[in-house]
Scaffold this motif. Structure first.
Motif, PDB file in Angstrom:
ATOM      1  N   GLU A  51       1.129  -0.700   0.090  1.00 36.28           N
ATOM      2  CA  GLU A  51       0.647  -0.014   0.152  1.00 36.28           C
ATOM      3  C   GLU A  51       0.611   1.433   0.143  1.00 36.28           C
ATOM      4  O   GLU A  51       2.000   1.264   0.468  1.00 36.28           O
ATOM      5  N   ARG A  52       0.579   2.112  -1.022  1.00 36.83           N
ATOM      6  CA  ARG A  52       1.331   3.700  -0.657  1.00 36.83           C
ATOM      7  C   ARG A  52       0.429   4.643  -0.101  1.00 36.83           C
ATOM      8  O   ARG A  52      -0.459   4.854  -0.854  1.00 36.83           O
ATOM      9  N   GLN A  56       4.423   8.927  -1.824  1.00 36.08           N
ATOM     10  CA  GLN A  56       4.991   7.447  -2.300  1.00 36.08           C
ATOM     11  C   GLN A  56       4.802   7.015  -3.961  1.00 36.08           C
ATOM     12  O   GLN A  56       6.108   6.125  -4.435  1.00 36.08           O
ATOM     13  N   GLN A  57       3.565   7.181  -3.977  1.00 37.84           N
ATOM     14  CA  GLN A  57       3.036   6.942  -5.935  1.00 37.84           C
ATOM     15  C   GLN A  57       4.114   8.262  -6.757  1.00 37.84           C
ATOM     16  O   GLN A  57       4.699   7.443  -7.689  1.00 37.84           O
ATOM     17  N   GLN A  63      10.103   3.706  -4.279  1.00 36.93           N
ATOM     18  CA  GLN A  63       9.226   2.593  -3.231  1.00 36.93           C
ATOM     19  C   GLN A  63       9.767   1.391  -3.962  1.00 36.93           C
ATOM     20  O   GLN A  63       9.245   0.903  -3.471  1.00 36.93           O
ATOM     21  N   ASP A  64      10.446   1.807  -5.423  1.00 33.96           N
ATOM     22  CA  ASP A  64       9.927   0.138  -6.068  1.00 33.96           C
ATOM     23  C   ASP A  64      11.427  -0.264  -5.113  1.00 33.96           C
ATOM     24  O   ASP A  64      11.037  -1.829  -4.898  1.00 33.96           O
ATOM     25  N   GLU A  67      10.289  -1.776  -1.545  1.00 33.89           N
ATOM     26  CA  GLU A  67       9.398  -2.776  -1.545  1.00 33.89           C
ATOM     27  C   GLU A  67      10.223  -3.515  -2.026  1.00 33.89           C
ATOM     28  O   GLU A  67       9.348  -4.593  -1.466  1.00 33.89           O
ATOM     29  N   GLN A  91       2.948  -1.790   3.773  1.00 29.55           N
ATOM     30  CA  GLN A  91       2.902   0.350   4.381  1.00 29.55           C
ATOM     31  C   GLN A  91       4.434   0.334   4.338  1.00 29.55           C
ATOM     32  O   GLN A  91       4.574  -0.280   6.094  1.00 29.55           O
ATOM     33  N   ARG A  93       8.414   2.558   4.523  1.00 24.34           N
ATOM     34  CA  ARG A  93       8.667   4.186   4.402  1.00 24.34           C
ATOM     35  C   ARG A  93       9.853   4.279   4.963  1.00 24.34           C
ATOM     36  O   ARG A  93      10.269   3.688   5.963  1.00 24.34           O
TER      37      ARG A  93
END
Length: 205
Positions: A51-52, A56-57, A63-64, A67, A91, A93
């Motif tokens: 979940e972002r 983060q999107q 972020q890829d 994750e 999630q 971060r």
């Protein structure tokens, strides 16, 4: 006497630098984790999806990568990425603060120990003491990192697992450092011991 003194100096110098090199091979994190599973803790093979947040999107590739590292760490504790049929959402971060110089690395301070290099000898009724002193300055950037991972139950929308890992030092934010922080953050999953823990993870060198 001169030979003995030279040998002691050589051993002390080698020991110092060997200890310094060894410190670069580990990542120490201060970890605090909480859990409140609504039912039984997840069994091995339990499915999840990532979940972002909107922010983060936007960052996309970064972020890829994060994750991807989290997926590897979660696999180690039995969780399985399956966005088509997830039981939980995850999630993750990381926030990094880069300090160009350590707060105490300024004019008038020469580092550890004494202000100038040298050899010191001392004595007391307990015997004699011998040692080395030389200044050390940290002009490299100093990194403070905070990694957070949340697990949300998709049937209730409640966060059922929360873990935070804090790390600081002169090690750059490499993939190995972030991977070690994730392993530390998930140590003891799904029911880690309460309270803060200092966890050391070995990294490739």
């Amino acid at each position: 006497m001169k030979r003995v003194l030279a040998a002691v100096v050589s051993v002390a110098v080698m020991g110092f630098f060997m200890a310094g090199c060894a410190s670069l091979r580990v990542v120490e994190s201060d970890v605090t984790a909480f859990y409140n599973w609504s039912a039984a803790p997840p069994a091995p093979g339990t499915a999840y999806r990532f979940e972002r947040l909107p922010s983060q999107q936007i960052v996309g590739a970064r972020q890829d990568t994060l994750e991807g590292l989290a997926r590897t760490a979660l696999t180690k504790v039995g969780m399985e990425l399956n966005p088509a049929a997830p039981r939980y959402s995850v999630q993750v971060r990381v926030a990094t603060l880069v300090i160009e110089r350590l707060p105490y690395d300024g004019p008038g301070y020469d580092g550890f120990g004494f202000a100038t290099p040298g050899v010191f000898l001392g004595g007391s009724n307990q015997g004699a003491a011998f040692g080395l002193s030389f200044p050390m300055r940290f002009s490299e950037p100093y990194y403070q990192r905070e990694l957070t991972l949340l697990v949300r139950d998709l049937t209730t929308s409640q966060v059922v697992f929360e873990t935070r890992a804090l790390n600081d030092g002169v090690q750059k934010e490499t993939l190995a450092v972030l991977s070690a922080m994730l392993d530390a953050a998930l140590q003891g999953f799904p029911q880690p011991p309460p309270g803060p823990r200092r966890i050391t993870v070995q990294i490739p060198h």
